[in-house]
Design an enzyme around this catalytic site. Structure first.
Site, short mmCIF file in Angstrom:
data_model
loop_
_atom_site.label_atom_id
_atom_site.label_comp_id
_atom_site.label_asym_id
_atom_site.label_seq_id
_atom_site.Cartn_x
_atom_site.Cartn_y
_atom_site.Cartn_z
CG ASP A 89 -2.33 0.76 0.92
OD1 ASP A 89 -3.28 0.08 1.18
OD2 ASP A 89 -2.29 1.87 0.19
CE1 TYR A 104 -17.21 1.99 -7.17
CE2 TYR A 104 -14.71 2.07 -6.91
CZ TYR A 104 -15.78 1.58 -6.61
OH TYR A 104 -15.74 0.33 -6.23
C1 VAH Z 1 -18.47 2.94 -2.93
N1 VAH Z 1 -18.13 1.20 -1.43
O1 VAH Z 1 -19.68 3.24 -2.27
C2 VAH Z 1 -18.06 1.44 -2.84
C3 VAH Z 1 -18.84 0.43 -3.39
C4 VAH Z 1 -21.03 -0.30 -4.29
C5 VAH Z 1 -20.33 0.70 -3.57
O2 VAH Z 1 -18.41 0.25 -4.55
O3 VAH Z 1 -18.04 3.53 -3.82
#
Ligand code: VAH
Length: 332
Positions: free
Chosen positions: A42, A150
């Protein structure tokens, strides 16, 4: 789970090892294969790591040369690549999140290909889903229409993993994790983090202000189940795994209000308030649950923790942490 003594012991490198998933996955892998078989990495300085958590190396996953150096030095045979920027934090610096999430995965896939590693694990997420299944139950083959950087990086990552599997024969395996809840390490920058923070705030202050509406149902899973699912997927026979992308896996689906009701069974005085922020729009684009039929059929996935069991286990582990705090609530 136990290591099959007829197989050589793997040497496993974990990236993001100090994160919410990494903390527990490293412990579980070391429990199965032995501490020295698992190299944790990490961004943290290695001098801060206690001996019992070694071998550990400081590694920026964007440094492909250092990654390759560790693979050669330790004779790594498997990689679990967990380092990433999560949904809410990713929206604060989209191009930085895209670069970290994608370039790090490509580094991992390239070195795994070049050094002929046996297996790679890479987490996808229910964040790959978007308006086409928003607030519903997402099937395995739903349209992937992510609304966050993301989620876009996870959708692209699923395609890259399939590409390296099909073009180079790399055994890359992946799960679409739901929101994960654990007590051993904080969640880091996700939209589902409320489901972890609420336990700490309930014990420490007896109250919590939730940034999602009370009726926002999301797919969730206790970390014990998520870690077991990961190990079971990675130990399943390759020929059983029919999915080209990452597997949906489900366990729980609950709203903040339902979690509060369960918490109040143990902490009757706990109070909640709601003040939504930008994370509500992200949650609105995600499904309320997932259909994980394929995971159950292909590799016998089955969750073990329901909302009551998860809540009780979280409080059992966290209450002692706050026991010394005079303001702390007492768990009944
Ligand atoms: C997020 N904990 O909230 C992560 C996850 C499905 C949620 O990928 O970004």
């Amino acid at each position: 789970m136990e290591h099959d003594k007829n197989q050589p012991l793997p040497v496993i490198l974990v990236t993001g090892a100090r994160g919410q998933i990494g903390t527990e996955l490293v412990a579980a892998l070391r429990n199965v294969y032995g501490r020295k078989q698992v190299v944790a990495t990490d961004l943290h300085d290695a001098t801060t790591i206690p001996d019992q958590q070694r071998p550990y190396h400081q590694l920026n996953v964007l440094d492909k040369d250092e990654l390759e150096n560790l693979i050669i030095t330790y004779g790594v045979t498997q990689i679990y690549h967990l380092a990433a920027t999560l949904s809410a934090k990713g929206e604060e610096a989209p191009l930085k999140a895209w670069h970290l999430n994608m370039q790090s995965l490509l580094n991992i896939l390239e070195v795994a290909k070049d050094h002929k590693l046996n297996k790679v694990f890479w987490p996808s997420s229910i964040a790959v889903f978007g308006p086409s299944t928003a607030r519903k139950v997402s099937p395995q083959d739903a349209l992937l229409d992510p609304q966050t950087v993301y989620g876009i990086s996870k959708e692209a990552g699923e395609q890259w993993c399939a590409y390296y599997r099909e073009h180079y024969g790399l055994d890359v395996r992946s799960l679409r994790y739901p929101g994960l809840i654990s007590y051993s390490a904080p969640a880091g920058g996700g939209t589902t983090d409320y489901a972890v923070a609420i336990f700490h705030e309930a014990l420490q202050n007896g109250s919590y202000q939730c940034y999602l509406n009370p009726d926002t149902a999301l797919p969730m899973m206790y970390m014990n189940d998520a870690v077991r699912a990961t190990l079971e997927l990675m130990n399943a026979p390759a020929e059983a795994l029919k999915e080209r992308g990452a597997y949906n896996i489900g366990a729980l689906s609950f709203t903040p209000a339902q979690l509060v009701t369960e918490l109040q069974k143990h902490l009757p005085g706990f109070t909640i308030s709601y003040n939504t922020d930008k994370r509500q729009a992200i949650a609105n684009s995600w499904p309320a649950g997932v259909d994980d039929t394929e995971a159950r059929q292909d590799w016998n996935w089955a969750p073990e923790y329901n909302l009551a069991a998860m809540t009780a286990d979280m409080l059992q582990h966290l209450a002692p942490v706050y026991k010394s705090d005079s303001n702390a609530a007492t768990v009944s």
